[in-house]
Design a protein around this motif. Structure first.
Motif, PDB file in Angstrom:
ATOM      1  N   ASP A 147     -21.215 -16.340   0.793  1.00  0.00           N
ATOM      2  CA  ASP A 147     -22.242 -16.460  -0.239  1.00  0.00           C
ATOM      3  C   ASP A 147     -23.611 -16.047   0.276  1.00  0.00           C
ATOM      4  O   ASP A 147     -24.429 -15.511  -0.477  1.00  0.00           O
ATOM      5  N   GLU A 148     -23.849 -16.273   1.564  1.00  0.00           N
ATOM      6  CA  GLU A 148     -25.138 -15.898   2.154  1.00  0.00           C
ATOM      7  C   GLU A 148     -25.113 -14.486   2.728  1.00  0.00           C
ATOM      8  O   GLU A 148     -26.053 -13.714   2.540  1.00  0.00           O
ATOM      9  N   ARG A 149     -24.032 -14.121   3.421  1.00  0.00           N
ATOM     10  CA  ARG A 149     -24.010 -12.862   4.165  1.00  0.00           C
ATOM     11  C   ARG A 149     -23.384 -11.703   3.391  1.00  0.00           C
ATOM     12  O   ARG A 149     -23.655 -10.546   3.685  1.00  0.00           O
ATOM     13  N   HIS A 150     -22.516 -12.020   2.413  1.00  0.00           N
ATOM     14  CA  HIS A 150     -21.820 -10.978   1.655  1.00  0.00           C
ATOM     15  C   HIS A 150     -21.839 -11.348   0.171  1.00  0.00           C
ATOM     16  O   HIS A 150     -20.787 -11.508  -0.458  1.00  0.00           O
ATOM     17  N   PRO A 151     -23.019 -11.501  -0.428  1.00  0.00           N
ATOM     18  CA  PRO A 151     -23.101 -12.031  -1.789  1.00  0.00           C
ATOM     19  C   PRO A 151     -22.416 -11.171  -2.845  1.00  0.00           C
ATOM     20  O   PRO A 151     -21.835 -11.713  -3.793  1.00  0.00           O
ATOM     21  N   ALA A 152     -22.450  -9.854  -2.701  1.00  0.00           N
ATOM     22  CA  ALA A 152     -21.826  -8.999  -3.714  1.00  0.00           C
ATOM     23  C   ALA A 152     -20.316  -9.173  -3.710  1.00  0.00           C
ATOM     24  O   ALA A 152     -19.688  -9.325  -4.772  1.00  0.00           O
ATOM     25  N   ALA A 153     -19.722  -9.173  -2.516  1.00  0.00           N
ATOM     26  CA  ALA A 153     -18.281  -9.378  -2.416  1.00  0.00           C
ATOM     27  C   ALA A 153     -17.905 -10.777  -2.885  1.00  0.00           C
ATOM     28  O   ALA A 153     -16.903 -10.964  -3.591  1.00  0.00           O
ATOM     29  N   ALA A 154     -18.713 -11.780  -2.508  1.00  0.00           N
ATOM     30  CA  ALA A 154     -18.437 -13.162  -2.904  1.00  0.00           C
ATOM     31  C   ALA A 154     -18.461 -13.309  -4.420  1.00  0.00           C
ATOM     32  O   ALA A 154     -17.602 -13.990  -5.011  1.00  0.00           O
ATOM     33  N   LYS A 155     -19.434 -12.683  -5.064  1.00  0.00           N
ATOM     34  CA  LYS A 155     -19.530 -12.769  -6.518  1.00  0.00           C
ATOM     35  C   LYS A 155     -18.348 -12.084  -7.187  1.00  0.00           C
ATOM     36  O   LYS A 155     -17.809 -12.572  -8.193  1.00  0.00           O
ATOM     37  N   THR A 156     -17.930 -10.961  -6.642  1.00  0.00           N
ATOM     38  CA  THR A 156     -16.800 -10.217  -7.210  1.00  0.00           C
ATOM     39  C   THR A 156     -15.513 -11.025  -7.137  1.00  0.00           C
ATOM     40  O   THR A 156     -14.733 -11.073  -8.094  1.00  0.00           O
ATOM     41  N   VAL A 157     -15.271 -11.669  -6.005  1.00  0.00           N
ATOM     42  CA  VAL A 157     -14.053 -12.456  -5.840  1.00  0.00           C
ATOM     43  C   VAL A 157     -14.117 -13.743  -6.644  1.00  0.00           C
ATOM     44  O   VAL A 157     -13.130 -14.193  -7.218  1.00  0.00           O
ATOM     45  N   GLY A 158     -15.306 -14.352  -6.706  1.00  0.00           N
ATOM     46  CA  GLY A 158     -15.438 -15.616  -7.415  1.00  0.00           C
ATOM     47  C   GLY A 158     -14.887 -16.783  -6.612  1.00  0.00           C
ATOM     48  O   GLY A 158     -14.852 -16.749  -5.376  1.00  0.00           O
ATOM     49  N   GLY A 159     -14.409 -17.781  -7.320  1.00  0.00           N
ATOM     50  CA  GLY A 159     -13.970 -18.999  -6.645  1.00  0.00           C
ATOM     51  C   GLY A 159     -12.488 -19.067  -6.373  1.00  0.00           C
ATOM     52  O   GLY A 159     -12.009 -20.078  -5.842  1.00  0.00           O
ATOM     53  N   GLY A 160     -11.743 -18.025  -6.713  1.00  0.00           N
ATOM     54  CA  GLY A 160     -10.298 -18.072  -6.522  1.00  0.00           C
ATOM     55  C   GLY A 160      -9.763 -16.854  -5.801  1.00  0.00           C
ATOM     56  O   GLY A 160     -10.093 -16.616  -4.647  1.00  0.00           O
ATOM     57  N   SER A 161      -8.951 -16.068  -6.521  1.00  0.00           N
ATOM     58  CA  SER A 161      -8.316 -14.882  -5.927  1.00  0.00           C
ATOM     59  C   SER A 161      -8.660 -13.636  -6.732  1.00  0.00           C
ATOM     60  O   SER A 161      -8.981 -13.718  -7.919  1.00  0.00           O
ATOM     61  N   LEU A 162      -8.580 -12.490  -6.076  1.00  0.00           N
ATOM     62  CA  LEU A 162      -8.807 -11.205  -6.723  1.00  0.00           C
ATOM     63  C   LEU A 162      -7.731 -10.231  -6.269  1.00  0.00           C
ATOM     64  O   LEU A 162      -7.399 -10.179  -5.084  1.00  0.00           O
ATOM     65  N   TYR A 163      -7.193  -9.487  -7.219  1.00  0.00           N
ATOM     66  CA  TYR A 163      -6.208  -8.449  -6.928  1.00  0.00           C
ATOM     67  C   TYR A 163      -6.723  -7.145  -7.519  1.00  0.00           C
ATOM     68  O   TYR A 163      -6.881  -7.035  -8.740  1.00  0.00           O
ATOM     69  N   ALA A 164      -7.008  -6.186  -6.670  1.00  0.00           N
ATOM     70  CA  ALA A 164      -7.420  -4.863  -7.113  1.00  0.00           C
ATOM     71  C   ALA A 164      -6.333  -3.891  -6.675  1.00  0.00           C
ATOM     72  O   ALA A 164      -6.224  -3.559  -5.494  1.00  0.00           O
ATOM     73  N   LEU A 165      -5.509  -3.448  -7.631  1.00  0.00           N
ATOM     74  CA  LEU A 165      -4.311  -2.672  -7.311  1.00  0.00           C
ATOM     75  C   LEU A 165      -4.298  -1.350  -8.063  1.00  0.00           C
ATOM     76  O   LEU A 165      -4.666  -1.279  -9.243  1.00  0.00           O
ATOM     77  N   VAL A 166      -3.864  -0.316  -7.375  1.00  0.00           N
ATOM     78  CA  VAL A 166      -3.513   0.966  -7.980  1.00  0.00           C
ATOM     79  C   VAL A 166      -2.191   1.379  -7.353  1.00  0.00           C
ATOM     80  O   VAL A 166      -1.760   0.778  -6.358  1.00  0.00           O
ATOM     81  N   PRO A 167      -1.511   2.361  -7.896  1.00  0.00           N
ATOM     82  CA  PRO A 167      -0.247   2.761  -7.276  1.00  0.00           C
ATOM     83  C   PRO A 167      -0.403   3.098  -5.795  1.00  0.00           C
ATOM     84  O   PRO A 167      -1.232   3.909  -5.401  1.00  0.00           O
ATOM     85  N   GLY A 168       0.378   2.399  -4.970  1.00  0.00           N
ATOM     86  CA  GLY A 168       0.420   2.713  -3.547  1.00  0.00           C
ATOM     87  C   GLY A 168      -0.552   1.982  -2.666  1.00  0.00           C
ATOM     88  O   GLY A 168      -0.450   2.054  -1.434  1.00  0.00           O
ATOM     89  N   LYS A 169      -1.499   1.259  -3.256  1.00  0.00           N
ATOM     90  CA  LYS A 169      -2.490   0.586  -2.407  1.00  0.00           C
ATOM     91  C   LYS A 169      -3.177  -0.518  -3.190  1.00  0.00           C
ATOM     92  O   LYS A 169      -3.080  -0.577  -4.425  1.00  0.00           O
ATOM     93  N   GLY A 170      -3.883  -1.369  -2.477  1.00  0.00           N
ATOM     94  CA  GLY A 170      -4.605  -2.427  -3.155  1.00  0.00           C
ATOM     95  C   GLY A 170      -5.385  -3.292  -2.185  1.00  0.00           C
ATOM     96  O   GLY A 170      -5.224  -3.206  -0.962  1.00  0.00           O
ATOM     97  N   ILE A 171      -6.259  -4.106  -2.753  1.00  0.00           N
ATOM     98  CA  ILE A 171      -7.035  -5.087  -1.996  1.00  0.00           C
ATOM     99  C   ILE A 171      -6.775  -6.445  -2.629  1.00  0.00           C
ATOM    100  O   ILE A 171      -7.023  -6.641  -3.815  1.00  0.00           O
ATOM    101  N   LEU A 172      -6.253  -7.371  -1.836  1.00  0.00           N
ATOM    102  CA  LEU A 172      -5.920  -8.713  -2.296  1.00  0.00           C
ATOM    103  C   LEU A 172      -6.766  -9.688  -1.494  1.00  0.00           C
ATOM    104  O   LEU A 172      -6.770  -9.634  -0.259  1.00  0.00           O
ATOM    105  N   VAL A 173      -7.465 -10.575  -2.168  1.00  0.00           N
ATOM    106  CA  VAL A 173      -8.387 -11.461  -1.458  1.00  0.00           C
ATOM    107  C   VAL A 173      -8.430 -12.811  -2.140  1.00  0.00           C
ATOM    108  O   VAL A 173      -8.321 -12.907  -3.367  1.00  0.00           O
ATOM    109  N   HIS A 174      -8.554 -13.864  -1.351  1.00  0.00           N
ATOM    110  CA  HIS A 174      -8.757 -15.188  -1.931  1.00  0.00           C
ATOM    111  C   HIS A 174      -9.798 -15.950  -1.122  1.00  0.00           C
ATOM    112  O   HIS A 174      -9.978 -15.709   0.076  1.00  0.00           O
ATOM    113  N   ARG A 175     -10.483 -16.823  -1.807  1.00  0.00           N
ATOM    114  CA  ARG A 175     -11.503 -17.646  -1.171  1.00  0.00           C
ATOM    115  C   ARG A 175     -10.847 -18.856  -0.528  1.00  0.00           C
ATOM    116  O   ARG A 175      -9.998 -19.514  -1.135  1.00  0.00           O
ATOM    117  N   GLU A 176     -11.249 -19.141   0.705  1.00  0.00           N
ATOM    118  CA  GLU A 176     -10.734 -20.301   1.423  1.00  0.00           C
ATOM    119  C   GLU A 176     -11.853 -21.309   1.658  1.00  0.00           C
ATOM    120  O   GLU A 176     -13.047 -20.955   1.578  1.00  0.00           O
TER     121      GLU A 176
END
Length: 254
Positions: free
Chosen positions: A60-89
């Motif tokens: 929230d302090e060091r990476h605010p844009a990424a933190a806001k995009t992910v939010g308080g749970g999980s994010l799945y950004a997928l296209v055929p063949g690749k993706g970015i999966l992230v969750h807040r711990e």
């Protein structure tokens, strides 16, 4: 590694040079089990997808844009063949898995001992993606860690071998898309204990009963894992396969 001594007994040889003999050997030693060859010639095979694991701290302090995009749970950004999966711990941490469908040879060509070079090579696969997403790769606070996905055959089973059996990933390594790996390992252990308690004077009867239930249970979970993997990671399904999975779970729970 161990060797058969006959009568269901095995000699175990340890890395420190020590040895011991046992009348009951339970291989709970994971994906690359040293015990498995005693009962099965099957080896895990690469399924065609690798994950690269990274973390962002104090997001929230060091990476605010990424933190806001992910939010308080999980994010799945997928296209055929690749993706970015992230969750807040807990602890203001974002835990990211970068998914790539690639050959074993391609991923082996990346030197993960050179964190900067490996990060740059992985990030290049997401050129043109939104910077708040690519920051999850390029701004990682830990060196990228390769998690190539391997699995045993869905129907993996073996003939009864006196004095030895398997549980967990040693018995039924599968992709993580059923989310049952740890659950199955614990359940296997409990069921094996129950079988031994039910046949205290006959280890072979206990192992036979345990394996009779183990094999169909493992195959069912591995089938679900494979089906979900195809929906989640297929080159022609993403991201709609994930939507299908989520909708089906919602229908099941309602």
């Amino acid at each position: 590694m161990g060797k058969k001594l006959g009568g269901g007994r095995h000699e175990l040889n340890f890395a420190d040079g020590s040895t011991m003999c046992t009348e009951l050997l339970v291989g709970a030693d994971g994906a690359w089990s040293k015990t498995r060859p005693l009962v099965s010639s099957a080896r895990p095979e690469y399924i065609g997808t690798s994950y690269i694991e990274t973390y962002l701290y104090d997001v929230d302090e060091r990476h605010p844009a990424a933190a806001k995009t992910v939010g308080g749970g999980s994010l799945y950004a997928l296209v055929p063949g690749k993706g970015i999966l992230v969750h807040r711990e807990p602890g203001n941490i974002l835990h990211t898995y970068i998914q790539l469908n690639c050959t074993a040879e391609w991923i082996a060509g990346i030197d993960f001992t050179d964190a900067n070079a490996a990060t740059a090579r992985i990030a290049a696969e997401f050129d043109g993606w939104a910077p708040e997403l690519t920051a999850l790769i390029t701004d990682g606070d830990t060196a990228p860690v390769l998690r190539a996905i391997y699995a045993l055959p869905i129907e993996h089973r073996w003939d009864r071998v006196p004095g030895v059996t398997l549980l967990g990933d040693a018995a039924h390594l599968m992709s993580p898309f059923a989310r049952e790996g740890a659950n199955l390992a614990m359940f296997d252990g409990a069921e094996l204990g129950k079988a031994i308690a039910a046949h205290p004077d006959d280890v072979e009867a206990a192992l036979s009963a345990y394996e009779e239930a183990l094999f169909p249970r493992s195959e069912a979970a591995a089938t679900v894992a494979h089906q979900n993997y195809k929906l989640f990671c297929s080159d022609d399904h993403a991201p709609f396969g994930l939507i299908d999975i989520l909708v089906s779970k919602e229908r099941f729970s309602s």
